[in-house]
Write an enzyme that holds these catalytic residues in place. Structure first.
Site, PDB file in Angstrom:
ATOM      1  N   PHE A 134      37.858  38.222  35.323  1.00 22.81           N
ATOM      2  CA  PHE A 134      39.038  37.736  36.048  1.00 22.81           C
ATOM      3  C   PHE A 134      38.604  36.674  37.069  1.00 22.81           C
ATOM      4  O   PHE A 134      37.563  36.829  37.709  1.00 22.81           O
ATOM      5  CB  PHE A 134      39.695  38.935  36.752  1.00 22.81           C
ATOM      6  CG  PHE A 134      41.057  38.656  37.292  1.00 22.81           C
ATOM      7  CD1 PHE A 134      42.173  38.748  36.478  1.00 22.81           C
ATOM      8  CD2 PHE A 134      41.235  38.306  38.624  1.00 22.81           C
ATOM      9  CE1 PHE A 134      43.443  38.493  36.985  1.00 22.81           C
ATOM     10  CE2 PHE A 134      42.501  38.050  39.131  1.00 22.81           C
ATOM     11  CZ  PHE A 134      43.607  38.140  38.309  1.00 22.81           C
ATOM     12  N   ASP A 211      35.036  46.663  38.175  1.00 23.40           N
ATOM     13  CA  ASP A 211      36.418  46.371  38.541  1.00 23.40           C
ATOM     14  C   ASP A 211      37.329  47.125  37.566  1.00 23.40           C
ATOM     15  O   ASP A 211      37.302  46.860  36.359  1.00 23.40           O
ATOM     16  CB  ASP A 211      36.667  44.855  38.462  1.00 23.40           C
ATOM     17  CG  ASP A 211      38.038  44.468  39.003  1.00 23.40           C
ATOM     18  OD1 ASP A 211      38.963  45.297  38.926  1.00 23.40           O
ATOM     19  OD2 ASP A 211      38.181  43.329  39.493  1.00 23.40           O
ATOM     20  N   TYR A 236      48.757  47.928  42.247  1.00 22.40           N
ATOM     21  CA  TYR A 236      50.117  47.483  41.910  1.00 22.40           C
ATOM     22  C   TYR A 236      50.311  47.330  40.402  1.00 22.40           C
ATOM     23  O   TYR A 236      51.384  46.977  39.952  1.00 22.40           O
ATOM     24  CB  TYR A 236      50.470  46.161  42.610  1.00 22.40           C
ATOM     25  CG  TYR A 236      49.434  45.069  42.474  1.00 22.40           C
ATOM     26  CD1 TYR A 236      49.359  44.316  41.317  1.00 22.40           C
ATOM     27  CD2 TYR A 236      48.533  44.806  43.502  1.00 22.40           C
ATOM     28  CE1 TYR A 236      48.411  43.323  41.183  1.00 22.40           C
ATOM     29  CE2 TYR A 236      47.577  43.811  43.376  1.00 22.40           C
ATOM     30  CZ  TYR A 236      47.514  43.068  42.210  1.00 22.40           C
ATOM     31  OH  TYR A 236      46.577  42.097  42.076  1.00 22.40           O
ATOM     32  N   LYS A 237      49.246  47.591  39.622  1.00 20.51           N
ATOM     33  CA  LYS A 237      49.364  47.491  38.159  1.00 20.51           C
ATOM     34  C   LYS A 237      49.785  48.862  37.621  1.00 20.51           C
ATOM     35  O   LYS A 237      50.927  49.254  37.810  1.00 20.51           O
ATOM     36  CB  LYS A 237      48.043  46.976  37.585  1.00 20.51           C
ATOM     37  CG  LYS A 237      47.807  45.511  38.010  1.00 20.51           C
ATOM     38  CD  LYS A 237      46.464  44.941  37.655  1.00 20.51           C
ATOM     39  CE  LYS A 237      46.427  43.462  38.071  1.00 20.51           C
ATOM     40  NZ  LYS A 237      45.077  42.901  38.024  1.00 20.51           N
ATOM     41  N   ARG A 385      50.227  38.438  26.618  1.00 18.65           N
ATOM     42  CA  ARG A 385      49.737  39.800  26.805  1.00 18.65           C
ATOM     43  C   ARG A 385      50.933  40.744  26.777  1.00 18.65           C
ATOM     44  O   ARG A 385      51.944  40.512  27.446  1.00 18.65           O
ATOM     45  CB  ARG A 385      49.050  39.963  28.155  1.00 18.65           C
ATOM     46  CG  ARG A 385      47.729  39.270  28.269  1.00 18.65           C
ATOM     47  CD  ARG A 385      46.997  39.701  29.527  1.00 18.65           C
ATOM     48  NE  ARG A 385      47.841  39.605  30.731  1.00 18.65           N
ATOM     49  CZ  ARG A 385      47.415  39.905  31.949  1.00 18.65           C
ATOM     50  NH1 ARG A 385      46.195  40.357  32.149  1.00 18.65           N
ATOM     51  NH2 ARG A 385      48.225  39.779  32.986  1.00 18.65           N
TER      52      ARG A 385
HETATM   53  C1  LIG Z   1      44.666  41.845  38.820  1.00 18.51           C
HETATM   54  C2  LIG Z   1      43.205  41.736  39.019  1.00 18.51           C
HETATM   55  C3  LIG Z   1      42.678  41.339  40.260  1.00 18.51           C
HETATM   56  C4  LIG Z   1      43.608  40.924  41.374  1.00 18.51           C
HETATM   57  O1  LIG Z   1      43.003  40.870  42.640  1.00 18.51           O
HETATM   58  P1  LIG Z   1      43.919  40.723  43.921  1.00 18.51           P
HETATM   59  O2  LIG Z   1      42.973  40.591  45.031  1.00 18.51           O
HETATM   60  O3  LIG Z   1      44.788  41.948  43.982  1.00 18.51           O
HETATM   61  O4  LIG Z   1      44.795  39.528  43.744  1.00 18.51           O
HETATM   62  C5  LIG Z   1      41.297  41.301  40.392  1.00 18.51           C
HETATM   63  N1  LIG Z   1      40.481  41.631  39.359  1.00 18.51           N
HETATM   64  C6  LIG Z   1      40.966  41.998  38.145  1.00 18.51           C
HETATM   65  C7  LIG Z   1      40.025  42.366  37.033  1.00 18.51           C
HETATM   66  C8  LIG Z   1      42.342  42.058  37.941  1.00 18.51           C
HETATM   67  O5  LIG Z   1      42.821  42.419  36.745  1.00 18.51           O
END
Ligand SMILES: *Cc1c(COP(=O)(O)O)cnc(C)c1O
Length: 412
Positions: A134, A211, A236-237, A385
């Site tokens: 990401f 992560d 939040y996911k 997705r």
């Molecule tokens: C959604 C996601 C993030 C988002 O990070 P934020 O700091 O909440 O914006 C980070 N890493 C991964 C792998 C994600 O899927």
């Protein structure tokens, strides 16, 4: 698409819903019967709210904020980050108490954890990360490398796959301080073999930061058993904490005593209200906290964690695998000959709770789909997705979404 195939797929989706033991949970989510939302296929980006959350938020404002005012901090708010952290650990992470806390965003926690890991491996000069990770994970590590004079060692992966133990073994060595990887790849949904990869990293004398943003709440984890060093992820996911809800961090017990992170704030100090002259870190996981915790942001996720605890992650995973398997079948049937390619693993053992399909037309197509209430998301270079949040997504909804996408593809 043939009318016949479409009817058959729809009938199969209905039958799967009818025999799904978790089907009833969908009606606990606010908006599940909104006629303008035809198919919500983006629960991996923003989970739906539970109806219980409405009541929790209102009661909090009325009774705790308005009623208790500043006294609330002494009546439970200050301990809430660790309490909710322990709950996430128990329900979703396989982590014993005292190793998880809620704080900051995933991006900020990636920074704090990575800096702490690098400090724990003095003299080593490399951070290993995959090129498909990401963006925030890559950007944060780039920043740390520049700041600390370290090198990034990039691992190149297949577009439709993810990191394996062999990939990681080829990249680590005596200079590796830290390896940063995702449990479920945000694009392909590849599910990494965390225990095997963690062992490879440890054999090289390095530390690993996982992560779990795209897995927590949909794929079970056993962080303690897997011997993971550090982990973080979004709430939040699949934890349905609401837009911008704070993330969580995990630090294995064995690293806590020497854990030092770079943003030393008063609420991570040993005696915040002593207003002392020098920083001394709080005992335990508390030391990862910097400033005043986001109490309101931690409310909604407690409802989803309660529900996940009730259902159990094993049952959640079973439903998730059934949903993604059905989605792949439906794509194969309904989009046959259209040029659409499934770019997620076909082996459910190696797949998270979403699937990605690719076609050059998708970039222009997604805004039209959103306008019609079919809501997946688009990820470069050409992927849609389909995020299938196990407790709030039905087979029929998944089927309808895929049918609409198939219908809107340009005819060959
Ligand atoms: C959604 C996601 C993030 C988002 O990070 P934020 O700091 O909440 O914006 C980070 N890493 C991964 C792998 C994600 O899927």
């Amino acid at each position: 698409m043939s009318e016949n195939l479409s009817l058959l797929a729809r009938a199969r989706a209905r039958a799967l819903d009818a025999e799904d033991p978790l089907a009833g949970y969908r009606s606990r989510f606010e908006g599940h019967d909104d006629p303008d939302i035809v198919a919500y296929l983006d629960g991996n980006s923003l989970g739906r709210p539970l109806s219980d959350t409405l009541a929790r938020l209102e009661a909090f404002v009325r009774e705790q904020w308005a009623g208790r005012l500043i006294r609330g901090w002494d009546e439970g708010w200050l301990e809430l980050p660790e309490q909710v952290g322990d709950l996430i650990g128990r329900v979703a992470l396989g982590a014993a108490a005292g190793q998880c806390t809620v704080a900051d965003s995933t991006s900020v926690l990636l920074y704090k954890l990575a800096r702490a890991a690098i400090a724990a491996r003095p003299g080593r000069t490399e951070i290993v990360i995959d090129r498909d990770n990401f963006p925030t994970d890559r950007f944060i590590m780039e920043g740390i490398a520049a700041e600390r004079g370290l090198q990034l060692r990039w691992v190149d992966l297949r577009h439709d796959g993810g990191a394996t133990a062999a990939d990681v073994a080829a990249a680590v060595g005596p200079q590796t301080a830290l390896v940063v990887l995702s449990h479920v790849a945000y694009r392909s949904a590849h599910l990494a073999d965390v225990p095997a990869i963690t062992e490879v990293v440890h054999d090289a004398g390095a530390l690993v930061l996982w992560d779990l943003s795209h897995s927590v709440g949909s794929v079970p984890a056993e962080l303690d058993q897997w011997n993971v060093d550090y982990a973080t992820g979004c709430s939040y996911k699949y934890l349905n904490g609401g837009p911008g809800a704070p993330a969580w961090a995990y630090v294995a017990q064995r690293h806590l005593e020497d854990f030092r992170q770079p943003i030393q704030g008063w609420l991570g100090s040993a005696d915040p209200f002593g207003m002392g002259s020098d920083f001394e870190p709080a005992a335990g996981i508390r030391r990862i906290i910097s400033g005043t915790p986001p109490i309101i942001g931690m409310l909604a996720m407690q409802d989803m964690l309660g529900l996940l605890g009730e259902v159990g992650m094993k049952a959640v995973r079973t439903k998730s695998v059934a949903l993604t398997s059905f989605a792949i079948e439906a794509v194969d049937e309904l989009m046959a000959g259209s040029g659409v390619v499934v770019t997620s693993p076909r082996d459910p053992e190696r797949r998270g709770s979403h699937i990605t399909i690719d076609h050059q037309a998708f970039r222009d197509l997604v805004p039209e789909l959103w306008a019609k209430g079919v809501i997946p998301d688009y990820r470069n270079p050409s992927g849609i997705r389909l995020g299938l949040s196990p407790l709030s997504t039905s087979f029929e909804e998944t089927c309808v979404g895929i049918q609409r996408i198939a219908d809107s593809l340009p005819r060959p």
